[in-house]
Design an enzyme around this catalytic site. Structure first.
Site, PDB file in Angstrom:
ATOM      1  N   LEU A 151      35.808  36.517  68.912  1.00 44.13           N
ATOM      2  CA  LEU A 151      35.386  35.659  70.026  1.00 44.13           C
ATOM      3  C   LEU A 151      35.467  34.192  69.623  1.00 44.13           C
ATOM      4  O   LEU A 151      35.389  33.849  68.446  1.00 44.13           O
ATOM      5  CB  LEU A 151      33.955  36.005  70.459  1.00 44.13           C
ATOM      6  N   PHE A 250      47.532  26.642  71.215  1.00 41.74           N
ATOM      7  CA  PHE A 250      47.172  26.046  69.923  1.00 41.74           C
ATOM      8  C   PHE A 250      48.232  25.085  69.383  1.00 41.74           C
ATOM      9  O   PHE A 250      48.502  25.042  68.187  1.00 41.74           O
ATOM     10  CB  PHE A 250      46.888  27.150  68.877  1.00 41.74           C
ATOM     11  N   GLY A 254      45.706  16.494  67.890  1.00 41.62           N
ATOM     12  CA  GLY A 254      44.384  15.905  68.085  1.00 41.62           C
ATOM     13  C   GLY A 254      43.837  15.378  66.779  1.00 41.62           C
ATOM     14  O   GLY A 254      44.589  14.950  65.897  1.00 41.62           O
ATOM     15  N   CYS A 261      34.014  28.159  61.724  1.00 39.83           N
ATOM     16  CA  CYS A 261      34.926  29.214  61.261  1.00 39.83           C
ATOM     17  C   CYS A 261      36.180  28.712  60.561  1.00 39.83           C
ATOM     18  O   CYS A 261      36.398  29.032  59.398  1.00 39.83           O
ATOM     19  CB  CYS A 261      35.294  30.107  62.437  1.00 39.83           C
TER      20      CYS A 261
HETATM   21  P1  NAD Z   1      24.810  31.695  62.883  1.00 35.82           P
HETATM   22  O1  NAD Z   1      24.448  30.817  61.759  1.00 35.82           O
HETATM   23  O2  NAD Z   1      24.834  31.125  64.276  1.00 35.82           O
HETATM   24  O3  NAD Z   1      23.863  32.959  62.926  1.00 35.82           O
HETATM   25  C1  NAD Z   1      23.484  33.692  61.791  1.00 35.82           C
HETATM   26  C2  NAD Z   1      22.063  34.204  62.019  1.00 35.82           C
HETATM   27  O4  NAD Z   1      21.727  35.102  60.974  1.00 35.82           O
HETATM   28  C3  NAD Z   1      21.010  33.095  61.977  1.00 35.82           C
HETATM   29  O5  NAD Z   1      20.248  33.126  63.165  1.00 35.82           O
HETATM   30  C4  NAD Z   1      20.156  33.446  60.748  1.00 35.82           C
HETATM   31  O6  NAD Z   1      18.797  33.109  60.895  1.00 35.82           O
HETATM   32  C5  NAD Z   1      20.364  34.946  60.666  1.00 35.82           C
HETATM   33  N1  NAD Z   1      20.071  35.516  59.349  1.00 35.82           N
HETATM   34  C6  NAD Z   1      20.476  35.076  58.123  1.00 35.82           C
HETATM   35  N2  NAD Z   1      19.983  35.875  57.149  1.00 35.82           N
HETATM   36  C7  NAD Z   1      19.281  36.849  57.780  1.00 35.82           C
HETATM   37  C8  NAD Z   1      18.543  37.960  57.310  1.00 35.82           C
HETATM   38  N3  NAD Z   1      18.421  38.225  56.001  1.00 35.82           N
HETATM   39  N4  NAD Z   1      17.935  38.756  58.229  1.00 35.82           N
HETATM   40  C9  NAD Z   1      18.034  38.480  59.547  1.00 35.82           C
HETATM   41  N5  NAD Z   1      18.714  37.432  60.043  1.00 35.82           N
HETATM   42  C10 NAD Z   1      19.333  36.629  59.163  1.00 35.82           C
HETATM   43  O7  NAD Z   1      26.246  32.286  62.511  1.00 35.82           O
HETATM   44  P2  NAD Z   1      27.398  32.756  63.520  1.00 35.82           P
HETATM   45  O8  NAD Z   1      28.180  31.582  63.993  1.00 35.82           O
HETATM   46  O9  NAD Z   1      26.828  33.691  64.513  1.00 35.82           O
HETATM   47  O10 NAD Z   1      28.348  33.554  62.516  1.00 35.82           O
HETATM   48  C11 NAD Z   1      27.985  34.803  61.974  1.00 35.82           C
HETATM   49  C12 NAD Z   1      29.204  35.426  61.320  1.00 35.82           C
HETATM   50  O11 NAD Z   1      30.208  35.695  62.296  1.00 35.82           O
HETATM   51  C13 NAD Z   1      29.892  34.538  60.280  1.00 35.82           C
HETATM   52  O12 NAD Z   1      30.393  35.337  59.246  1.00 35.82           O
HETATM   53  C14 NAD Z   1      31.034  33.915  61.051  1.00 35.82           C
HETATM   54  O13 NAD Z   1      32.102  33.539  60.238  1.00 35.82           O
HETATM   55  C15 NAD Z   1      31.425  35.043  61.963  1.00 35.82           C
HETATM   56  N6  NAD Z   1      32.086  34.621  63.198  1.00 35.82           N
HETATM   57  C16 NAD Z   1      31.639  33.533  63.869  1.00 35.82           C
HETATM   58  C17 NAD Z   1      32.259  33.155  65.057  1.00 35.82           C
HETATM   59  C18 NAD Z   1      31.799  31.938  65.818  1.00 35.82           C
HETATM   60  O14 NAD Z   1      32.526  31.507  66.717  1.00 35.82           O
HETATM   61  N7  NAD Z   1      30.647  31.374  65.524  1.00 35.82           N
HETATM   62  C19 NAD Z   1      33.327  33.916  65.560  1.00 35.82           C
HETATM   63  C20 NAD Z   1      33.726  35.041  64.869  1.00 35.82           C
HETATM   64  C21 NAD Z   1      33.095  35.396  63.685  1.00 35.82           C
END
Ligand code: NAD
Length: 433
Positions: A151, A250, A254, A261
């Site tokens: 996503l 893409f 810019g 990410c």
């Molecule tokens: P984020 O920082 O928004 O959320 C992570 C959450 O995990 C936080 O709320 C944190 O408090 C919680 N957390 C951390 N340790 C914890 C624990 N021990 N127990 C319970 N909760 C805990 O991160 P995100 O942007 O949602 O990304 C999460 C993963 O998904 C990453 O690996 C990222 O690379 C991947 N990802 C992100 C996106 C994006 O667009 N943000 C898209 C695809 C994949």
């Protein structure tokens, strides 16, 4: 199915809400008690189009609940998603501290067969590490699956509900079957569910982000060459984008990519390749091009106003790393605003959603404007940093009246250079004459 999602951030909350939307009973877990309190009161801690309504509806139907209690959520679940952050560690690698800590807690709570899913973006080989951590804690049967998430913020709900494809890395058929059932409602329009081994699945996510980052840096370099010859990167973009082998997405030049990410995933793939004695030279260049591209607007500002901005006010439109999100992680706005301040200039910034994120980074060091025109009051220049739609058709006469001098440096090519010249602006964008 009964699902637990550990980590209720940008990904975890969307994943949880969308699985609840298809009728599953979902518990979202986070260690951040304030976040859980706010979600239990119906308040969404992030801005993501469509998410609030989805969370409200499914919470009201009691299909979606929020807790800090990981063990109970795991005990109730058939499938447990790990969706915690994997930030960049000191050496550039993906820091797996949170993933492995959660794996340990899950292992301690296991009370029967469950599928444990790595949803976080994790390096090749992590599913095996998660398996080992859990195995140390329990005798119960379980499977570990890698299910990377594709996503994009700003369209996360839409992307999750209508994915281009679903990737499932599973080393056993039972887990692959459960995951396929879980995703079937999202793939009725024909999007493929691709089942493969865990390592390949883990690599899919890095390969996708690295490819997209490469396109961006490639196009930014084309734009920089266009500027030197007086060519138009927009024309080049359209021409190469119509080639079916290349495609139009893409390719917009810019001021570089940001967000949570691309920067971290490019660094991580370079690092884990290096750990296996492979130097990923293309991606080293992609990263270094991006670092300088983020500063292109400062170079242009130096050319127009000189390196000393004492007594000057610079308006900044956009703080978020891209439109339709409030996220400022690795946003180009950060080094740009720091650069203006280091040159002695004052900043008046406006972003439709990222004010709070801005405040958490810059505190009271900059002025947060009430709207786009408020940011322009007395400004010696406007820098367009994020291409929010609402910036695209402004009242140019009002802009000119409000600014001290009509200088616009457009990092996202949202205006037409000829129109800007005709309106009497001094205008410079990326890769266009
Ligand atoms: P984020 O920082 O928004 O959320 C992570 C959450 O995990 C936080 O709320 C944190 O408090 C919680 N957390 C951390 N340790 C914890 C624990 N021990 N127990 C319970 N909760 C805990 O991160 P995100 O942007 O949602 O990304 C999460 C993963 O998904 C990453 O690996 C990222 O690379 C991947 N990802 C992100 C996106 C994006 O667009 N943000 C898209 C695809 C994949």
């Amino acid at each position: 199915m009964k699902i637990a999602v550990i980590g209720t951030g940008y990904v975890g909350l969307v994943v949880g809400a969308c699985f609840a939307e298809t009728g599953n009973a979902v518990t979202c877990v986070d260690k951040d008690a304030a976040k859980i309190r706010s979600l239990n009161r119906g308040r969404i801690p992030i801005y993501e189009p469509g998410l609030e309504e989805l969370v409200r509806r499914n919470s009201a139907e009691k299909r979606l609940t929020f807790t800090t209690g990981l063990p109970d959520a795991v005990k109730r679940a058939d499938v447990v998603f790990i969706a915690v952050g994997t930030p960049t560690g000191e050496d550039g690698s993906a820091d797996l501290r949170h993933v492995l800590a959660v794996a340990k807690e899950i292992g301690q709570a296991l009370n029967g067969y469950k599928v444990i899913v790595d949803k976080s973006t994790v390096p090749a080989g992590t599913a095996e590490r998660v398996r080992e951590v859990i195995r140390k804690e329990t005798q119960e049967p379980f499977s570990v699956v890698s299910n990377p998430e594709f996503l994009k913020q700003g369209a996360a709900v839409e992307d999750f509900l209508k994915p281009d494809r679903v990737v499932i890395g599973a080393d056993d058929e039972r887990a692959a079957g459960i995951m396929t059932d879980l995703y079937r409602p999202f793939t009725r329009t024909g999007a493929p569910i691709m089942v493969m081994d865990c390592i390949s699945a883990e690599l899919c996510k890095y390969a996708a982000n690295a490819m997209l980052a490469t396109r961006i840096s490639f196009m930014n370099e084309i734009a920089n060459v266009c500027e030197r010859f007086g060519g138009d990167a927009d024309k080049v973009r359209q021409a190469i984008g119509s080639d079916k082998r290349i495609g139009p997405a893409f390719l917009f030049p810019g001021i570089g990519y940001g967000g949570s990410c691309f920067p971290k995933d490019v660094k991580a793939i370079v690092k884990f390749s290096a750990d296996q004695k492979y130097r990923f030279r293309i991606l080293e260049a992609v990263e270094s091009v991006n670092d300088t591209q983020k500063l292109r607007l400062l170079d242009k500002l130096d050319k127009q106003l000189g390196k000393n901005l004492k007594g000057k006010t610079i308006a900044v439109w956009g703080l978020a790393f891209k439109p339709r999100t409030d996220d400022m992680r690795e946003a180009p706005a950060i080094p740009i605003i720091e650069g203006i301040r280091a040159r002695g200039g004052k900043v008046r910034a406006f972003d439709p959603e990222a004010r709070k994120s801005g405040e958490s980074i810059f505190g009271k060091k900059i002025y947060y404007a009430k709207n786009a025109y408020d940011a322009l009051k007395g400004a010696d220049a406007l820098l367009v940093v994020t291409e929010w739609n609402e910036f695209r058709e402004p009242d140019f006469t009002k802009m000119k009246r409000t600014m001290k001098s009509p200088l616009i440096l457009d990092g996202r090519n949202i205006f037409n250079p000829r129109q800007m010249r005709d309106l009497g602006f001094t205008y410079s964008s990326i890769g266009r004459p």
